[in-house]
Write an enzyme that holds these catalytic residues in place. Structure first.
Site, PDB file in Angstrom:
ATOM      1  N   ARG A   1     -12.273  13.962   8.767  1.00  0.00           N
ATOM      2  CA  ARG A   1     -13.302  14.835   8.185  1.00  0.00           C
ATOM      3  C   ARG A   1     -14.658  14.166   8.382  1.00  0.00           C
ATOM      4  NH1 ARG A   1     -14.353  11.190   4.148  1.00  0.00           N
ATOM      5  NH2 ARG A   1     -12.511  10.241   3.250  1.00  0.00           N
TER       6      ARG A   1
ATOM      7  N   LYS B   1      -0.461  -7.626   6.039  1.00  0.00           N
ATOM      8  CA  LYS B   1      -1.090  -8.925   5.815  1.00  0.00           C
ATOM      9  C   LYS B   1      -2.375  -8.652   5.037  1.00  0.00           C
ATOM     10  CE  LYS B   1      -2.060 -13.292   6.805  1.00  0.00           C
ATOM     11  NZ  LYS B   1      -1.201 -14.314   6.223  1.00  0.00           N
TER      12      LYS B   1
ATOM     13  N   ARG C   1     -25.618   5.065  -2.287  1.00  0.00           N
ATOM     14  CA  ARG C   1     -25.025   6.180  -3.037  1.00  0.00           C
ATOM     15  C   ARG C   1     -25.561   6.155  -4.465  1.00  0.00           C
ATOM     16  NH1 ARG C   1     -18.801   7.175  -1.208  1.00  0.00           N
ATOM     17  NH2 ARG C   1     -19.009   6.533   0.964  1.00  0.00           N
TER      18      ARG C   1
ATOM     19  N   LYS D   1       0.827  -1.209   0.000  1.00  0.00           N
ATOM     20  CA  LYS D   1       0.000   0.000   0.000  1.00  0.00           C
ATOM     21  C   LYS D   1       0.863   1.261   0.000  1.00  0.00           C
ATOM     22  CE  LYS D   1      -3.686  -0.290   2.781  1.00  0.00           C
ATOM     23  NZ  LYS D   1      -4.502  -0.623   4.000  1.00  0.00           N
TER      24      LYS D   1
ATOM     25  N   GLY E   1      -8.406   4.211  -2.709  1.00  0.00           N
ATOM     26  CA  GLY E   1      -8.172   2.844  -3.176  1.00  0.00           C
ATOM     27  C   GLY E   1      -7.060   2.717  -4.208  1.00  0.00           C
TER      28      GLY E   1
ATOM     29  N   LYS F   1     -17.055   2.797  -1.529  1.00  0.00           N
ATOM     30  CA  LYS F   1     -18.273   2.354  -0.852  1.00  0.00           C
ATOM     31  C   LYS F   1     -19.503   2.596  -1.711  1.00  0.00           C
ATOM     32  CE  LYS F   1     -15.829   3.564   3.301  1.00  0.00           C
ATOM     33  NZ  LYS F   1     -15.487   4.696   4.174  1.00  0.00           N
TER      34      LYS F   1
HETATM   35  P1  ADP Z   1      -7.753   4.168   0.771  1.00  0.00           P
HETATM   36  O1  ADP Z   1      -7.305   5.280   1.653  1.00  0.00           O
HETATM   37  O2  ADP Z   1      -7.065   4.201  -0.576  1.00  0.00           O
HETATM   38  O3  ADP Z   1      -9.244   4.048   0.684  1.00  0.00           O
HETATM   39  P2  ADP Z   1      -7.606   1.988   2.749  1.00  0.00           P
HETATM   40  O4  ADP Z   1      -6.390   1.672   3.534  1.00  0.00           O
HETATM   41  O5  ADP Z   1      -8.709   2.683   3.474  1.00  0.00           O
HETATM   42  O6  ADP Z   1      -7.176   2.815   1.431  1.00  0.00           O
HETATM   43  O7  ADP Z   1      -8.184   0.671   2.101  1.00  0.00           O
HETATM   44  C1  ADP Z   1      -9.270   0.708   1.230  1.00  0.00           C
HETATM   45  C2  ADP Z   1      -9.829  -0.666   1.028  1.00  0.00           C
HETATM   46  O8  ADP Z   1      -8.825  -1.579   0.546  1.00  0.00           O
HETATM   47  C3  ADP Z   1     -10.376  -1.323   2.285  1.00  0.00           C
HETATM   48  O9  ADP Z   1     -11.678  -0.916   2.579  1.00  0.00           O
HETATM   49  C4  ADP Z   1     -10.283  -2.794   1.889  1.00  0.00           C
HETATM   50  O10 ADP Z   1     -11.348  -3.078   0.988  1.00  0.00           O
HETATM   51  C5  ADP Z   1      -8.984  -2.868   1.108  1.00  0.00           C
HETATM   52  N1  ADP Z   1      -7.831  -3.201   1.979  1.00  0.00           N
HETATM   53  C6  ADP Z   1      -6.964  -2.321   2.536  1.00  0.00           C
HETATM   54  N2  ADP Z   1      -6.055  -2.957   3.315  1.00  0.00           N
HETATM   55  C7  ADP Z   1      -6.345  -4.277   3.261  1.00  0.00           C
HETATM   56  C8  ADP Z   1      -5.789  -5.466   3.868  1.00  0.00           C
HETATM   57  N3  ADP Z   1      -4.729  -5.427   4.693  1.00  0.00           N
HETATM   58  N4  ADP Z   1      -6.372  -6.661   3.587  1.00  0.00           N
HETATM   59  C9  ADP Z   1      -7.450  -6.727   2.753  1.00  0.00           C
HETATM   60  N5  ADP Z   1      -8.023  -5.661   2.161  1.00  0.00           N
HETATM   61  C10 ADP Z   1      -7.495  -4.438   2.400  1.00  0.00           C
END
Ligand code: ADP
Length: 448
Positions: free
Chosen positions: A291, A201, A337, A158, A165, A237
């Protein structure tokens, strides 16, 4: 209390803030691009200022244009809504340097949470459970391999600066890792101008559960339970509900207290959301949003509070108007939405809305900036409305959602409304039995 607030946003969220201002006897100032001269938020606010051409980068994302609009109109505070400048720490700093009030947390807290590695480190130190992974950024593939072996595959790479996403890649084995690492890096570089990545993970079947918190900026904070936002497409979402179908009162109280204590300790001010993945009864922090969220109305429905009013009160220095014991859940709420998008590919579908009719009746709330004859411009997000229903329980909320979807008319452009009709008939949706991958799996079959 403020006399005049400028709303640095557009669409339904700008209307949402105008409505709170009207109820509080505060004058509102709308800002708009030249593409939005006929927009509903411009019509509903007390005053409006044109701040630039259609591209957001030259209007809604222009700090100088917005601060100048405050100076011209004499607005004392800025509500950023969500998106645009809502989580931009340097904008907040600039607002304060001009003697104006930002309706939201302090720049320092936005900065901490905007960097995902720092956010995770901070939350872990405050006692919030996190997804196992690297301690900080991962410099190269070799280090990535060592960490992945430790935590076990599958893993997800990430972007530290990530959002929306983007910049996320999964790897199921060491062979996948090299390419996942490089792709995540280059995507992050392009999207965020920062190629730092970290490893977590990868959880196979989690739900997305987020906790709404509210801090008074003076060391007190409360939580307003959870929202289940597991129904996602491309990490965006689509439907949100509160309370979560699989969270019981004891679990809610436990994770809620952890989050409220954490943000209280850092002196957090205003609304915030602590996002978790939830699997096998365990919570794993992924990020904090500093926010108001798009999906805040489901929380408002079940607790009977106005979160925007509360944001404005706290920003003006007033105490929270509720304590933890005042916050009692009443019933169940669901939000869908409504995007101007054409199924099955969800291609943006801007254009003329020939006719718009909002549903009504008991327990129905429609937050939308649409009106008959409105032309949806092609420059912005495709969210054009949110339908929120509230019932005594989940079953009643679902029946109400189906009924109100039937009343809603958006004629002239395609929307995601048919998707929700289709979803209503699914036994898994009726039973609340879905994880974050459910919708993508379902779409691959239903809309193949
Ligand atoms: P962003 O800020 O880009 O939205 P997030 O960290 O909030 O990123 O993650 C967005 C989505 O990605 C989560 O809601 C989930 O669907 C997926 N995701 C993120 N981290 C993981 C993980 N460790 N394992 C499985 N899915 C993940």
């Amino acid at each position: 209390m403020f006399e005049k607030i400028l709303i640095a946003n557009r669409g339904e969220i700008a209307l949402r803030v105008v409505r709170a201002c009207q109820e509080m006897g505060i004058r509102s100032v709308a800002v708009h691009s030249t593409a939005d001269s006929d927009a509903m938020h411009v019509r509903m606010a007390d005053e409006s200022v044109c701040i630039g051409p259609p591209p957001s980068s030259e209007s809604y994302l222009s700090p100088l244009a917005i601060i100048s609009a405050c100076e011209i109109t004499g607005a004392e505070a800025i509500h950023p809504g969500y998106g645009f400048l809502s989580e931009n720490a340097s904008f907040v700093q600039m607002v304060e340097d001009h003697g104006l009030t930002f309706i939201g947390p302090r720049a320092e807290h936005i900065r901490i949470m905007g960097d995902k590695i720092t956010a995770k480190e901070t939350m872990r130190a405050l006692g919030v459970p996190c997804v196992p992974g690297s301690d900080g950024g991962v410099p190269d593939v070799e280090t990535a391999k060592v960490i992945a072996r430790e935590i076990g595959y599958p893993v997800i790479i990430k972007a530290t600066a990530g959002g929306g996403g983007r910049g996320m890649k999964t790897a199921r084995s060491e062979e996948d890792l090299e390419i996942a690492f490089r792709t995540a890096r280059s995507e992050a570089k392009v999207a965020f101008g920062n190629d730092e990545v970290y490893i977590e993970k990868y959880l196979e079947k989690p739900r997305h559960i987020e906790i709404q918190i509210f801090g008074d900026g003076k060391g007190q904070a409360v939580h307003l339970g959870e929202r289940d936002c597991s129904l996602q497409r491309r990490h965006q979402k689509v439907l949100e509900e509160a309370p979560g179908p699989v969270i019981d009162a004891e679990t809610r109280a436990r994770i809620g207290a952890i989050c409220a204590d954490a943000v209280a300790k850092i002196g957090y001010s205003g609304a915030g959301t602590v996002e978790f993945l939830y699997e096998n009864g365990e919570f794993f922090f992924i990020e904090m949003n500093t926010r108001l969220q798009v999906e805040h109305p489901v929380t408002e429905a079940i607790f009977g509070v106005d979160l925007v009013r509360e944001q404005i009160r706290v920003a003006s220095g007033m105490p929270l108007s509720f304590g933890q014991d005042d916050l009692v859940i009443n019933g169940h709420a669901i939000e869908v939405r409504i995007n101007a998008e054409r199924l099955p590919n969800f291609a943006p579908c801007p254009g003329l809305v020939k006719m718009f009719h909002a549903p009504g009746g008991l327990g129905v709330r429609m937050d939308s900036a649409l009106y008959s004859g409105y032309k949806i411009p092609p420059y912005y997000d495709s969210l054009v409305g949110k339908l929120i229903v509230h019932g005594r329980d989940r079953e009643e909320a679902l029946a109400r959602l189906r009924r109100s979807l039937g009343e809603l008319i958006v004629d002239g452009v395609d929307t995601t409304v048919p998707l929700f009709y289709d979803l209503m008939g699914e036994p898994d949706i009726q039973a609340g039995n879905y994880d974050i991958h459910w919708l993508e799996r379902w779409l691959a079959q239903a809309y193949a």
